[in-house]
Design a protein around this motif. Sequence first.
Motif, short mmCIF file in Angstrom:
data_model
loop_
_atom_site.label_atom_id
_atom_site.label_comp_id
_atom_site.label_asym_id
_atom_site.label_seq_id
_atom_site.Cartn_x
_atom_site.Cartn_y
_atom_site.Cartn_z
N SER A 29 0.84 -1.21 0.00
CA SER A 29 0.00 0.00 0.00
C SER A 29 0.87 1.24 0.00
O SER A 29 2.06 1.19 0.32
CB SER A 29 -0.85 0.06 1.27
N LEU A 74 2.24 4.80 1.53
CA LEU A 74 2.55 5.29 2.88
C LEU A 74 1.28 5.97 3.44
O LEU A 74 0.63 6.74 2.72
CB LEU A 74 3.70 6.30 2.76
N ILE A 96 10.36 3.22 -0.67
CA ILE A 96 9.16 3.73 -1.36
C ILE A 96 9.36 3.66 -2.87
O ILE A 96 10.49 3.74 -3.36
CB ILE A 96 8.82 5.18 -0.96
N LYS A 149 10.03 -1.84 5.71
CA LYS A 149 8.66 -1.40 5.41
C LYS A 149 8.66 -0.85 3.98
O LYS A 149 9.42 0.09 3.68
CB LYS A 149 8.22 -0.27 6.35
N TYR A 155 6.54 0.77 0.71
CA TYR A 155 5.31 1.48 0.33
C TYR A 155 5.34 1.76 -1.17
O TYR A 155 6.33 2.31 -1.68
CB TYR A 155 5.19 2.80 1.11
N THR A 179 3.91 5.74 -3.90
CA THR A 179 4.34 6.80 -2.98
C THR A 179 5.52 7.51 -3.64
O THR A 179 6.61 6.95 -3.77
CB THR A 179 4.77 6.17 -1.64
#
Length: 368
Positions: A17, A19, A53, A182, A184, A187
């Motif tokens: 998904s 951020l 990202i 993490k 994302y 983004t």
Amino acid sequence: MLTNTPIWHNGQSLPLSPLGGDVETDVCVIGLGGSGLTALDELTTMGRRAVGIDAAGIAPGAAGRNGGLLLGGTVDFHHDAVTALSRDRAAGIYRQTMAEIRHIDEQAPGVVRHTGSIRLSSGPDEDADVERQREAMLADGISCELYEGPLGHGIFMPDDACFNPQQRCRALARRVIAQGAKLYTQTTATSYSATEVRTDCGTIRCAQVIIAVDGRLETLVPELAGTVRTARLQMLATAPVAERVFPTPISTRYGFDYWQQTPDGSVAFGGGRDHSVESEWTTDAEPTDRIQGYLERTLRETLKVTAPITHRWAASVSYTETGLPVLQELRPGLWVIGGVPATSWARSAGAPPPVRRAARPPRSRDFL
Ligand SMILES: Cc1cc2nc3c(=O)[nH]c(=O)nc-3n(C[C@H](O)[C@H](O)[C@H](O)COP(=O)(O)OP(=O)(O)OC[C@H]3O[C@@H](n4cnc5c(N)ncnc54)[C@H](O)[C@@H]3O)c2cc1C
């Protein structure tokens, strides 16, 4: 016919998904292609907290849209690299890229096919160049054999390999997520400093930033405008061909054309940039009639492949004049990796050599 869609996607994606607001981490990596994911792998292996990202998804750019050839060495054939860099340095880089192919194999088990690769000669002029390459490789203890067979003649490099680049990047993304990174998608970094990346979905505060972007790098990092230049590379692919016509990935015409036959028999064929050099120095990443026309004619007339074309696509890469990639600390804590075609995949996790300014010949392995 799928337009501007690479054959590699096969409908799979990771459920990631955008951020969802501001976050804090140790390192923020901009770009989730092979370079960014490899940086994230290194960081998380070292126990650092890391956020990655991408403006679109996992390897939506060149890293997921290339030919999937894993060849040793720099952008230059080994004899040219020896001339440009010195024997020790060229041989050192060659060994490092071979080690990196093994590393990619360990990171994404089952993705790399250890086929070796063939460089085919396109005629008498290239015959002599192929022989110079073979002699230089053998002089440095690098495996290289003469190839004479149904495809023509040239040299066979048994340690080269190939893969589905999307599959590799997805595997690497899953691995770094499991290691705590993490990620994302959708983004976009709109501005950055060494300690902060602003995006359209929130701000990432961190101690260091790595910009890992190949194509269109100079638009994201304007101070590199004189160092890297974006080019478009194009490919097409066919429906499966019943026989295994091409047992290894192949390059010819000094590397301007390249192809591999996938495990299901499809032929993914790219190149032809030298047929329209000026128009291909562009940040546009849409396929063009001119290059696609060349690829289709060559597929039919030279490769003798008659299967229907199912995919056509293009993507952006950036080249340096030296043929070596950029790995630069722009400002304390703000790093940039780019100009990756210089040494391809195999450089991304190792310690890349510093940028060197020298004239790069117009010919040479176009995809690397
Ligand atoms: C047609 C073609 C064939 C090729 N064939 C081969 C081959 O056979 N073998 C080989 O070794 N190499 C090949 N290459 C070269 C190779 O694909 C690239 O050098 C390499 O994939 C670059 O990977 P990367 O991760 O550095 O960059 P990229 O794939 O360009 O990834 C950068 C990422 O950054 C993201 N991004 C950009 N700007 C932003 C922003 N502002 N915010 C957030 N995200 C952003 C992009 O969406 C992109 O996903 C080929 C390239 C092409 C185009």
